[in-house]
Motif scaffolding. Sequence first.
Motif, mmCIF file in Angstrom:
data_model
loop_
_atom_site.group_PDB
_atom_site.id
_atom_site.type_symbol
_atom_site.label_atom_id
_atom_site.label_comp_id
_atom_site.label_asym_id
_atom_site.label_seq_id
_atom_site.Cartn_x
_atom_site.Cartn_y
_atom_site.Cartn_z
ATOM 1 N N TRP A 96 0.839 -1.209 0.000
ATOM 2 C CA TRP A 96 0.000 0.000 0.000
ATOM 3 C C TRP A 96 0.870 1.253 0.000
ATOM 4 O O TRP A 96 0.593 2.219 -0.723
ATOM 5 C CB TRP A 96 -0.912 -0.020 1.231
ATOM 6 C CG TRP A 96 -1.944 1.062 1.240
ATOM 7 C CD1 TRP A 96 -3.181 1.026 0.657
ATOM 8 C CD2 TRP A 96 -1.841 2.338 1.874
ATOM 9 N NE1 TRP A 96 -3.849 2.206 0.892
ATOM 10 C CE2 TRP A 96 -3.051 3.027 1.634
ATOM 11 C CE3 TRP A 96 -0.849 2.961 2.617
ATOM 12 C CZ2 TRP A 96 -3.282 4.316 2.115
ATOM 13 C CZ3 TRP A 96 -1.084 4.248 3.090
ATOM 14 C CH2 TRP A 96 -2.282 4.906 2.842
ATOM 15 N N ALA A 97 1.952 1.246 0.800
ATOM 16 C CA ALA A 97 2.862 2.392 0.857
ATOM 17 C C ALA A 97 3.530 2.619 -0.497
ATOM 18 O O ALA A 97 3.739 3.762 -0.915
ATOM 19 C CB ALA A 97 3.911 2.169 1.937
ATOM 20 N N TYR A 98 3.865 1.522 -1.174
ATOM 21 C CA TYR A 98 4.489 1.622 -2.487
ATOM 22 C C TYR A 98 3.537 2.296 -3.476
ATOM 23 O O TYR A 98 3.953 3.132 -4.286
ATOM 24 C CB TYR A 98 4.885 0.230 -2.979
ATOM 25 C CG TYR A 98 5.566 0.220 -4.328
ATOM 26 C CD1 TYR A 98 6.918 0.565 -4.452
ATOM 27 C CD2 TYR A 98 4.856 -0.120 -5.481
ATOM 28 C CE1 TYR A 98 7.544 0.562 -5.687
ATOM 29 C CE2 TYR A 98 5.477 -0.128 -6.715
ATOM 30 C CZ TYR A 98 6.819 0.218 -6.819
ATOM 31 O OH TYR A 98 7.426 0.225 -8.041
ATOM 32 N N LEU A 126 8.356 4.148 5.859
ATOM 33 C CA LEU A 126 7.282 3.505 6.616
ATOM 34 C C LEU A 126 7.570 3.719 8.090
ATOM 35 O O LEU A 126 8.678 3.447 8.554
ATOM 36 C CB LEU A 126 7.238 2.008 6.297
ATOM 37 C CG LEU A 126 6.214 1.165 7.073
ATOM 38 C CD1 LEU A 126 4.797 1.621 6.756
ATOM 39 C CD2 LEU A 126 6.383 -0.314 6.752
ATOM 40 N N ILE A 127 6.591 4.239 8.834
ATOM 41 C CA ILE A 127 6.793 4.586 10.242
ATOM 42 C C ILE A 127 5.943 3.681 11.128
ATOM 43 O O ILE A 127 4.734 3.539 10.910
ATOM 44 C CB ILE A 127 6.421 6.055 10.510
ATOM 45 C CG1 ILE A 127 7.240 6.985 9.607
ATOM 46 C CG2 ILE A 127 6.645 6.410 11.978
ATOM 47 C CD1 ILE A 127 6.840 8.451 9.706
ATOM 48 N N SER A 145 10.217 -5.089 4.243
ATOM 49 C CA SER A 145 9.733 -3.870 3.605
ATOM 50 C C SER A 145 10.777 -3.289 2.661
ATOM 51 O O SER A 145 11.945 -3.129 3.030
ATOM 52 C CB SER A 145 9.372 -2.824 4.665
ATOM 53 O OG SER A 145 9.061 -1.583 4.038
ATOM 54 N N PRO A 146 10.387 -2.938 1.440
ATOM 55 C CA PRO A 146 11.329 -2.293 0.518
ATOM 56 C C PRO A 146 11.626 -0.845 0.903
ATOM 57 O O PRO A 146 12.540 -0.231 0.372
ATOM 58 C CB PRO A 146 10.598 -2.372 -0.830
ATOM 59 C CG PRO A 146 9.152 -2.394 -0.467
ATOM 60 C CD PRO A 146 9.064 -3.165 0.816
ATOM 61 N N LEU A 147 10.848 -0.324 1.846
ATOM 62 C CA LEU A 147 11.025 1.063 2.280
ATOM 63 C C LEU A 147 11.869 1.135 3.545
ATOM 64 O O LEU A 147 11.841 0.229 4.371
ATOM 65 C CB LEU A 147 9.666 1.708 2.577
ATOM 66 C CG LEU A 147 8.655 1.790 1.440
ATOM 67 C CD1 LEU A 147 7.348 2.379 1.961
ATOM 68 C CD2 LEU A 147 9.190 2.619 0.297
ATOM 69 N N PRO A 148 12.611 2.231 3.727
ATOM 70 C CA PRO A 148 13.264 2.464 5.017
ATOM 71 C C PRO A 148 12.209 2.475 6.115
ATOM 72 O O PRO A 148 11.098 2.985 5.924
ATOM 73 C CB PRO A 148 13.904 3.842 4.840
ATOM 74 C CG PRO A 148 14.114 3.976 3.370
ATOM 75 C CD PRO A 148 12.942 3.281 2.744
ATOM 76 N N ARG A 164 17.499 -1.537 5.015
ATOM 77 C CA ARG A 164 17.856 -2.896 4.621
ATOM 78 C C ARG A 164 19.161 -2.896 3.847
ATOM 79 O O ARG A 164 19.414 -2.029 3.013
ATOM 80 C CB ARG A 164 16.748 -3.489 3.740
ATOM 81 C CG ARG A 164 15.565 -4.006 4.517
ATOM 82 C CD ARG A 164 14.495 -4.538 3.594
ATOM 83 N NE ARG A 164 15.019 -5.535 2.662
ATOM 84 C CZ ARG A 164 14.296 -6.037 1.664
ATOM 85 N NH1 ARG A 164 13.061 -5.627 1.469
ATOM 86 N NH2 ARG A 164 14.817 -6.929 0.850
ATOM 87 N N ILE A 165 19.997 -3.896 4.101
ATOM 88 C CA ILE A 165 21.247 -4.045 3.370
ATOM 89 C C ILE A 165 20.978 -4.484 1.946
ATOM 90 O O ILE A 165 21.600 -4.027 1.006
ATOM 91 C CB ILE A 165 22.179 -5.059 4.079
ATOM 92 C CG1 ILE A 165 22.673 -4.472 5.407
ATOM 93 C CG2 ILE A 165 23.356 -5.418 3.187
ATOM 94 C CD1 ILE A 165 23.538 -5.440 6.191
#
Length: 296
Positions: free
Chosen positions: A103-105, A112-113, A138-141, A294-295
């Motif tokens: 959804w964030a994407y 993402l908090i 998550s693909p987001l920080p 994520r690394i």
Amino acid sequence: MNRAVVALNPRAAENGSLKNFCEQISNLHAHGLFDEIFVLSVIHQSYFPYSPEEYDQRREEIFKEVQKSLEAGIDCRIKFASIDVLECHSSGDEEVVRLMASWAYKKRAQILILGVDIKHISSRWSLEGIPVTAALLSPLPLLVVNVRGPFDSITGSEPKVLLAVDHQAPPTAKALRRVSRVAKPMKAKVYLLHITRKKTIPSAKGQKVFEFDQIREVLHDTAVALQRFGIECVMDVVRENESVAHTLAEYGKKHGIWVTVVTSPARGLRYRLVWGSTTQSLLGHLGCPLLVLRIQ
């Protein structure tokens, strides 16, 4: 435009610490970390004391109640674009996180908090809790905020970001770009910190010198990369005191850090356990939000 998705528990409004959480988010918003905020809550039938049949009958009513409750709890403390409630087909952490991230994407969000109440974290945190799962999937920080954190410690101070640097696993170019997107809008100085670990087996003198040279080189290269984005950096090396988490937290308090940045490990179970334990300890001590990159 930097967009953030704030993911809240459907019953977040019942927690008295929501006010403090909103103040921390609002402060970062005011200083430019993000320009637009979307509020999201994910529900599942098991979250409510209804039979499957009763839940199906009341589904629309439940959605409206959750949305109304969150609006009342936030009470204009955060300037948000919308509040959305989604239903997940499973209550499992991975499914909930994937739905949030998807959804964030779609909202083209950059962060993402999640708010975490450290006093109510169970043993699941170290293995399969939503914050740990989000950091790995998550693909987001992921910005993890201790809802009971001492927010007053950074009010009125100059924005500063602390980046934990490990010379054995230096931050990638992608991670540094994301750090720049956090620091630059806030006009924040970035503190690059390496913590030398305690060793049970004494190292030879030559080995210590070689390792220090490696640390210095990695810190220098990291600083140069961030300076290309127009970010001022400070490099520092300190010895581990009690634990890495405790050392990071103490350093952050001493220097008035606003956001501490760490990278999440590989997906292996052993690393997940260690990382979860360290992060739980960090949240228990930090006076600022924790940004996890994520690394991979």
